[in-house]
Design a protein around this motif. Structure first.
Motif, short mmCIF file in Angstrom:
data_model
loop_
_atom_site.label_atom_id
_atom_site.label_comp_id
_atom_site.label_asym_id
_atom_site.label_seq_id
_atom_site.Cartn_x
_atom_site.Cartn_y
_atom_site.Cartn_z
N UNK A 86 0.83 -1.21 0.00
CA UNK A 86 0.00 0.00 0.00
C UNK A 86 0.86 1.26 0.00
N UNK A 87 1.98 1.22 0.73
CA UNK A 87 2.90 2.36 0.74
C UNK A 87 3.46 2.59 -0.66
N UNK A 88 3.82 1.50 -1.33
CA UNK A 88 4.36 1.64 -2.70
C UNK A 88 3.32 2.21 -3.64
N UNK A 89 2.09 1.73 -3.53
CA UNK A 89 1.03 2.26 -4.39
C UNK A 89 0.75 3.73 -4.09
N UNK A 90 0.79 4.09 -2.81
CA UNK A 90 0.56 5.49 -2.43
C UNK A 90 1.64 6.40 -3.00
N UNK A 91 2.83 5.86 -3.21
CA UNK A 91 3.93 6.64 -3.80
C UNK A 91 3.93 6.60 -5.32
N UNK A 92 2.97 5.90 -5.89
CA UNK A 92 2.92 5.80 -7.34
C UNK A 92 3.79 4.70 -7.91
N UNK A 93 4.30 3.81 -7.06
CA UNK A 93 5.12 2.70 -7.52
C UNK A 93 4.24 1.50 -7.86
N UNK A 94 4.73 0.62 -8.69
CA UNK A 94 3.95 -0.55 -9.09
C UNK A 94 4.21 -1.76 -8.22
N UNK A 95 3.36 -2.77 -8.40
CA UNK A 95 3.53 -4.06 -7.74
C UNK A 95 3.97 -5.10 -8.78
N UNK A 96 4.28 -6.29 -8.29
CA UNK A 96 4.57 -7.46 -9.13
C UNK A 96 5.80 -7.22 -10.02
N UNK A 97 6.85 -6.68 -9.40
CA UNK A 97 8.08 -6.41 -10.15
C UNK A 97 8.85 -7.71 -10.39
N UNK A 98 9.52 -7.78 -11.50
CA UNK A 98 10.37 -8.92 -11.82
C UNK A 98 11.84 -8.63 -11.56
N UNK A 99 12.20 -7.35 -11.42
CA UNK A 99 13.59 -7.01 -11.18
C UNK A 99 13.90 -7.11 -9.69
N UNK A 100 15.09 -7.58 -9.35
CA UNK A 100 15.54 -7.67 -7.97
C UNK A 100 16.91 -7.02 -7.87
N UNK A 101 17.31 -6.48 -6.71
CA UNK A 101 16.48 -6.28 -5.53
C UNK A 101 15.46 -5.15 -5.72
N UNK A 102 14.49 -4.97 -4.77
CA UNK A 102 14.32 -5.73 -3.53
C UNK A 102 13.80 -7.14 -3.77
N UNK A 103 14.06 -7.98 -2.81
CA UNK A 103 13.67 -9.38 -2.90
C UNK A 103 12.32 -9.57 -2.20
N UNK A 104 11.27 -9.17 -2.91
CA UNK A 104 9.93 -9.22 -2.33
C UNK A 104 8.97 -9.96 -3.26
N UNK A 105 7.93 -10.51 -2.67
CA UNK A 105 6.88 -11.21 -3.41
C UNK A 105 5.54 -10.60 -3.03
N UNK A 106 4.78 -10.18 -4.04
CA UNK A 106 3.42 -9.68 -3.82
C UNK A 106 2.46 -10.83 -4.07
N UNK A 107 2.17 -11.60 -3.00
CA UNK A 107 1.46 -12.87 -3.13
C UNK A 107 0.04 -12.77 -3.63
N UNK A 108 -0.59 -11.60 -3.44
CA UNK A 108 -2.03 -11.51 -3.65
C UNK A 108 -2.38 -10.46 -4.70
N UNK A 109 -3.56 -10.57 -5.28
CA UNK A 109 -4.05 -9.53 -6.19
C UNK A 109 -4.15 -8.18 -5.48
N UNK A 110 -4.39 -7.08 -6.22
CA UNK A 110 -4.15 -5.76 -5.66
C UNK A 110 -5.28 -5.07 -4.91
#
Length: 492
Positions: free
Chosen positions: A59-83
């Motif tokens: 939610x913080x990333x979306x509030x900043x205008x950033x996207x989810x479900x990135x394929x580039x790493x780092x950061x090493x994160x997984x967005x497990x669920x739909x938005x």
């Protein structure tokens, strides 16, 4: 009517009234317990569950205008669920800053809405107010809803949306407009949590088949399929395939059959009366004309909910996987009471039995699940000291349980230990680049929880190779709130 018959008739009516009053009293108590438990959680400033942190970070990333479900790493994160859940929190995060209160309030409202939608569905199926009260009361008393709806997690919102879709499908089975409205709600549920594509859509499809014919059922299926596949295709293109990796590939965790056995035993102990009613409806409802109408909805919903519940075998799964099964059991209990309306004596017995059943469920909630939040709240002072360390540390931090403090401190989550470890163990992700970064000190502060109640958590959240690097290149700097704080040691 003879005096004896009148006396018997009056006594039966009185028993039925006592039964419904007992049910209502237990249902009100269940609602108050759930609300009180959730309000305690809403006032608590820190994460109550490992999974709350990544969702707030999204939610913080979306509030900043950033996207989810990135394929580039780092950061090493997984967005497990739909938005959907993260999107609903994002405006509040943008306006007032990061907080777990938004998601927990949304979960509480969703729990109450889910109970209302289920009650209205039971009433639409049976025309019985007693059925509506039973279904709502059973759902609100469910220990898994009691526990999980206090958290800023996606599942209670998904349940409310799916039950809203079922309600629309039941009320207007032959309407194209209603089919579209139901499909939109069920699609929103699926884009809140992807497992909601099974039980409720299956139940809505079979209901429309039974109530309005095959044409109405397939019309609904085409509408739902078009909405889901269309939205999925758009998101897939927008994320350049990242959506597929995060939602599908990265969610295929290893299985642990002991979890099914443990939860199956608990459900059998806690839900004996409503399980018997659900089994009777499932097996005997179709041959009986009076019950067949409700059977078209309740039976597939039970079977779909059971299928989803079996996926609790995945490592890392929790009671949220039992949500739809519990909603289906609550609906079945209400339907059984509604179908007994012409037999007030039996209905009174059923209502009394279900009042006892709700009492059993509340006991499990109070004895087991309420303690999870209470114990966390009791540690607030210790957690505040850990939060101060996290907030004041200028170097990059990676953490497991304490990960949820990073969004609160205005810091990004750089690594999700459980998710990344599971895909590494499943040979989906090559961890060598991450191990090199850890070994070279690019992530110099590591916080690892000391899970005294469940030591195996450490080995679910960190691969043996990660722990080996930490043991080799880091030293224990301090302990805060049952968390070991490791600093990189260049001479290690």
């Amino acid at each position: 009517m003879t005096t004896t018959a009148r006396f018997f008739h009056t006594a039966v009516r009185a028993l039925a009234l006592l039964g419904i009053l007992a049910m209502l009293a237990m249902s009100v108590r269940a609602a108050l317990l759930l609300a009180g438990h959730s309000l305690q959680a809403i006032q608590f400033p820190y994460a109550l569950d490992y999974g709350e942190g990544p969702l707030l970070d999204q939610s913080v990333r979306l509030a900043r205008g950033e996207g989810l479900y990135r394929l580039d790493v780092p950061p090493y994160t997984i967005d497990n669920y739909p938005p959907v859940f993260a999107l609903m929190q994002a405006p509040w995060v943008a306006g007032f800053g990061a907080s777990y209160a938004y998601g927990r309030i949304l979960s509480l409202v969703s729990a109450l809405a889910a109970a209302l939608f289920l009650a209205l569905t039971a009433h639409a199926l049976t025309r019985s107010r007693a059925a509506a009260a039973v279904s709502a009361g059973l759902l609100l008393a469910t220990p898994y809803l009691f526990h999980w709806s206090a958290l800023a997690r996606i599942d209670t919102l998904a349940l409310a949306l799916s039950l809203g879709g079922l309600l629309v499908a039941v009320r207007w089975p032959g309407s194209t407009r209603a089919a579209l409205a139901a499909a939109l709600r069920l699609a929103l549920a699926a884009f809140t949590r992807q497992t909601y594509l099974l039980a409720a859509p299956l139940a809505a499809f079979t209901w429309r088949w039974g109530a309005a014919g095959a044409g109405a059922a397939w019309k609904f299926a085409v509408l739902l399929g078009s909405i889901v596949l269309g939205a999925f295709a758009l998101l897939l293109a927008a994320t350049q395939g990242g959506l597929w990796f995060h939602l599908i590939v990265a969610n295929v965790n290893l299985l642990h059959s002991a979890q099914i056995e443990a939860y199956a035993a608990e459900v059998l102990r806690a839900f004996p009366i409503v399980l018997l009613m659900a089994a009777a409806l499932l097996l005997l409802g179709w041959p009986r004309r009076a019950a067949r109408r409700a059977w078209w909805l309740a039976a597939p919903y039970l079977l779909g909910g059971l299928a989803v519940a079996l996926t609790i075998a995945k490592i890392g799964s929790n009671v949220n996987y039992l949500y739809e099964l519990c909603a289906a059991l609550a609906l079945a209990g209400g339907v059984c009471v509604g179908l007994l309306a012409r037999l007030p004596g039996l209905q009174a017995v059923a209502l009394a039995a279900l009042a006892v059943q709700i009492g059993m469920l509340q006991s499990l909630s109070e004895d087991k699940y309420a303690a999870i939040v209470r114990e966390r709240i009791a540690r607030q002072e210790e957690l505040a000291a850990l939060f101060t360390l996290v907030r004041d540390e200028a170097r990059p931090i990676v953490a497991d349980e304490a990960m949820g403090m990073l969004p609160l401190a205005g810091k990004p989550i750089l690594f999700q230990p459980f998710e990344m470890s599971q895909i590494a163990l499943g040979d989906v992700w090559d961890q060598r680049e991450w191990l090199d970064a850890l070994r070279d000190g690019r992530y110099p502060v590591v916080l690892i929880d000391n899970p005294y109640r469940n030591p195996s958590l450490r080995y679910e959240r960190w691969t043996p190779e990660m722990l080996a690097v930490i043991n080799d290149r880091f030293r224990l700097a301090t302990q805060r709130a049952e968390t070991s704080v490791y600093w990189y040691d260049a001479g290690g």
